[in-house]
Design an enzyme around this catalytic site. Structure first.
Site, PDB file in Angstrom:
ATOM      1  N   LYS A 120     -10.033  -6.513 -46.080  1.00 24.56           N
ATOM      2  CA  LYS A 120      -9.725  -6.218 -44.784  1.00 24.56           C
ATOM      3  C   LYS A 120      -8.308  -7.026 -44.376  1.00 24.56           C
ATOM      4  O   LYS A 120      -8.043  -8.041 -45.089  1.00 24.56           O
ATOM      5  CB  LYS A 120     -10.748  -6.530 -43.653  1.00 24.56           C
ATOM      6  CG  LYS A 120     -10.746  -6.132 -42.394  1.00 24.56           C
ATOM      7  CD  LYS A 120     -11.323  -4.474 -42.632  1.00 24.56           C
ATOM      8  CE  LYS A 120     -11.368  -3.843 -41.023  1.00 24.56           C
ATOM      9  NZ  LYS A 120     -12.094  -2.359 -41.454  1.00 24.56           N
TER      10      LYS A 120
HETATM   11  P1  NAD Z   1      -9.553   2.264 -31.781  1.00 27.04           P
HETATM   12  O1  NAD Z   1      -8.486   1.189 -31.681  1.00 27.04           O
HETATM   13  O2  NAD Z   1      -9.049   3.693 -32.062  1.00 27.04           O
HETATM   14  O3  NAD Z   1     -10.205   2.063 -30.504  1.00 27.04           O
HETATM   15  C1  NAD Z   1     -11.114   1.170 -30.014  1.00 27.04           C
HETATM   16  C2  NAD Z   1     -11.896   1.529 -28.673  1.00 27.04           C
HETATM   17  O4  NAD Z   1     -12.668   0.170 -28.444  1.00 27.04           O
HETATM   18  C3  NAD Z   1     -10.978   1.707 -27.522  1.00 27.04           C
HETATM   19  O5  NAD Z   1     -11.529   2.920 -26.859  1.00 27.04           O
HETATM   20  C4  NAD Z   1     -10.921   0.625 -26.633  1.00 27.04           C
HETATM   21  O6  NAD Z   1     -10.738   0.839 -25.265  1.00 27.04           O
HETATM   22  C5  NAD Z   1     -12.444  -0.162 -26.912  1.00 27.04           C
HETATM   23  N1  NAD Z   1     -12.755  -1.083 -26.633  1.00 27.04           N
HETATM   24  C6  NAD Z   1     -12.143  -2.409 -26.962  1.00 27.04           C
HETATM   25  N2  NAD Z   1     -12.363  -3.514 -26.371  1.00 27.04           N
HETATM   26  C7  NAD Z   1     -13.417  -2.960 -25.649  1.00 27.04           C
HETATM   27  C8  NAD Z   1     -14.571  -3.788 -24.714  1.00 27.04           C
HETATM   28  N3  NAD Z   1     -14.427  -4.836 -24.612  1.00 27.04           N
HETATM   29  N4  NAD Z   1     -15.479  -3.033 -23.975  1.00 27.04           N
HETATM   30  C9  NAD Z   1     -15.433  -1.439 -24.516  1.00 27.04           C
HETATM   31  N5  NAD Z   1     -14.545  -0.795 -25.123  1.00 27.04           N
HETATM   32  C10 NAD Z   1     -13.755  -1.869 -25.857  1.00 27.04           C
HETATM   33  O7  NAD Z   1     -10.496   1.626 -32.958  1.00 27.04           O
HETATM   34  P2  NAD Z   1     -11.263   2.536 -34.071  1.00 27.04           P
HETATM   35  O8  NAD Z   1     -10.502   2.696 -35.214  1.00 27.04           O
HETATM   36  O9  NAD Z   1     -11.979   3.585 -33.218  1.00 27.04           O
HETATM   37  O10 NAD Z   1     -12.476   1.689 -34.407  1.00 27.04           O
HETATM   38  C11 NAD Z   1     -13.463   1.155 -33.600  1.00 27.04           C
HETATM   39  C12 NAD Z   1     -14.389   0.351 -34.291  1.00 27.04           C
HETATM   40  O11 NAD Z   1     -14.778   1.443 -35.473  1.00 27.04           O
HETATM   41  C13 NAD Z   1     -14.087  -0.857 -35.124  1.00 27.04           C
HETATM   42  O12 NAD Z   1     -15.179  -1.818 -35.159  1.00 27.04           O
HETATM   43  C14 NAD Z   1     -13.633  -0.619 -36.377  1.00 27.04           C
HETATM   44  O13 NAD Z   1     -13.699  -1.733 -37.221  1.00 27.04           O
HETATM   45  C15 NAD Z   1     -14.633   0.736 -36.688  1.00 27.04           C
HETATM   46  N6  NAD Z   1     -14.209   1.258 -37.896  1.00 27.04           N
HETATM   47  C16 NAD Z   1     -13.128   2.104 -37.794  1.00 27.04           C
HETATM   48  C17 NAD Z   1     -12.947   3.015 -38.870  1.00 27.04           C
HETATM   49  C18 NAD Z   1     -11.802   3.940 -38.629  1.00 27.04           C
HETATM   50  O14 NAD Z   1     -11.452   4.925 -39.486  1.00 27.04           O
HETATM   51  N7  NAD Z   1     -10.875   3.751 -37.583  1.00 27.04           N
HETATM   52  C19 NAD Z   1     -13.729   3.318 -39.996  1.00 27.04           C
HETATM   53  C20 NAD Z   1     -14.987   2.401 -39.774  1.00 27.04           C
HETATM   54  C21 NAD Z   1     -15.248   1.419 -38.972  1.00 27.04           C
END
Ligand code: NAD
Length: 431
Positions: free
Chosen positions: A121
């Site tokens: 990561k």
């Molecule tokens: P992103 O940046 O696209 O979206 C994050 C979202 O979380 C946003 O809508 C933001 O407003 C919201 N957020 C942030 N702080 C917040 C809070 N305090 N309260 C409520 N909402 C809040 O990120 P993403 O890529 O969608 O990733 C989201 C999660 O999924 C993370 O934990 C990430 O590690 C995990 N993840 C992502 C992927 C991927 O392919 N992008 C793969 C596996 C896991």
């Protein structure tokens, strides 16, 4: 604002609502699984610690004409099963402790779904919401310049995570290419125009719903008509919501960093995506929902609750509020161990992150395979292959949990760790 964002100590103490850190969450489950597997303490110590942790200075001149110093991290946790693989996060709270936890989780995740990667990561502690695109580009390029020596298509292959997207991956690939020649397989999650894979953008959300589809059968639940709430409406949350909506699900409430909304008639996630992403609208002003308080959002009565924001958001002080039948962990480490126990005691079925959000890395694997062959599959083929792999993972985890009488999360960690142990032993790394 100070221009120096580098941490004063190796592990910064951020103001997080959860009672434990992401590192403590991941270690808690590792320790349970290691004990159940009867791993020797010295072997467990090898598997618990990272192979390599790189921390770099990312100095970038921003539009105020001053140099701002950010901190960049890349942690390679374990590479016994293949090249290191894991996302890059741009978020102000990124620190070594968090990146280490997320890297370890990637090691077990790639093993649980049986794709040939290790776990890694990375991240930079910058706030993309306060930066211009040109500034984000400068940070991405500077970060790549500092970490390129430990990366490579057969060494370590980054991907998007919170705060990064296909555009960020394009900048990273381009910067790497200046030093090594055109190398699309250096990152995944790239734009389609730059050898990205069809289906990658939606893959994590799609995988989450693939898992729901399988477990719904076991729980006697129909997706058509199922009510749900989503915490985080970024890549993972918005895609999971759109896909479940298209299968007949009814989205009752959404929570983001900017606030929460609810509609008993159902929120159209396609319209919400268009409103917030393309029109730049404020979620509170979305015509298809009413603003609500955070606690009200958490207490939404629904069949499925999908955390898809940051780690530790469901913790000992708010878990009791949740009123769902299934918790589908789209985010990484969204649930602290205490919250997990509270929800399990309430009879909530928890589909763990280490399986549930593996769709992203599965399609990243497809993208890498396509890049290495300079060949492209169509979206239908990608989605079918994704479903096959993640559903196989679900059934292996569910069957083990059933046979051992454990929670799916413990079964998933055990399966993942066991596979890494086997690879490490066969290579001669451990006895
Ligand atoms: P992103 O940046 O696209 O979206 C994050 C979202 O979380 C946003 O809508 C933001 O407003 C919201 N957020 C942030 N702080 C917040 C809070 N305090 N309260 C409520 N909402 C809040 O990120 P993403 O890529 O969608 O990733 C989201 C999660 O999924 C993370 O934990 C990430 O590690 C995990 N993840 C992502 C992927 C991927 O392919 N992008 C793969 C596996 C896991």
């Amino acid at each position: 604002m100070t221009t120096d964002q580098s941490p004063r100590t190796t592990e910064s103490h951020k103001d997080q609502p959860a009672e434990v850190s992401n590192w403590e969450i991941v270690n808690h489950y590792f320790d349970i699984a290691a004990e159940r597997l009867g791993l020797r303490e010295d072997v467990a110590a090898v598997l618990r610690s990272s192979y390599r942790e790189v921390q770099v200075q990312v100095p970038v001149t921003l539009s105020d004409e001053r140099i701002h110093v950010f901190s960049g991290f890349r942690v390679q946790h374990n590479g016994a099963r293949g090249p290191y693989k894991g996302g890059i996060r741009f978020h102000p709270e990124v620190d070594l402790d968090e990146v280490r936890a997320l890297a370890m989780l990637m090691t077990w995740k790639t093993a649980v779904v049986g794709i040939p990667y290790g776990g890694a990561k990375g991240g930079v502690n910058c706030d993309v919401r306060k930066l211009r695109p040109a500034e984000v580009q400068a940070i991405a390029r500077s970060f790549m310049d500092k970490i390129e020596k430990v990366l490579g298509p057969t060494r370590d292959v980054p991907a998007p995570d919170v705060g990064t997207n296909a555009q960020t991956m394009a900048w990273l690939m381009d910067e790497y290419g200046k030093l090594h020649g055109h190398t699309p397989a250096i990152v995944t999650g790239k734009p389609i125009a730059l050898e990205g894979s069809y289906g990658r953008e939606a893959a994590t959300g799609r995988g989450v719903i693939d898992v729901l589809e399988e477990l719904a059968g076991t729980l006697g639940m129909q997706l058509d008509g199922a009510t749900f709430a989503v915490q985080g409406f970024g890549n993972v949350g918005s895609w999971a919501a759109r896909i479940l909506h298209d299968k007949g699900g009814k989205l009752l409430a959404v929570d983001t960093e900017d606030g929460s909304i609810r509609s008993d008639d159902g929120i159209d996630p396609h319209a919400l995506y268009e409103f917030t992403f393309h029109q730049g609208g404020d979620i509170h002003e979305f015509p298809g929902g009413e603003p609500i308080a955070k606690d009200e959002f958490l207490a939404t009565e629904c069949d499925v609750f999908i955390p898809a924001a940051l780690g530790g958001m469901i913790h000992e002080r708010n878990a009791e509020l949740l009123n769902c039948k299934v918790l589908l962990e789209g985010a990484n480490s969204p649930t602290t161990p205490t919250a997990d126990r509270i929800l399990s005691d309430k009879g909530v079925y928890i589909a763990p992150d280490v399986l549930c959000n593996a769709g992203g890395v599965i399609v990243s694997y497809f993208e890498w395979v396509q890049n290495l062959q300079h060949f492209r599959w169509d979206e239908h083929e990608v989605n079918e292959r994704l479903a096959k792999i993640i559903k196989r993972g679900y059934h292996e985890v569910a069957e083990k949990a059933e046979a051992d009488g454990t929670a799916p999360r413990v079964a998933a960690y055990e399966l993942g760790i066991q596979r890494v142990v086997e690879a490490s032993r066969t290579r001669g790394y451990i006895p």
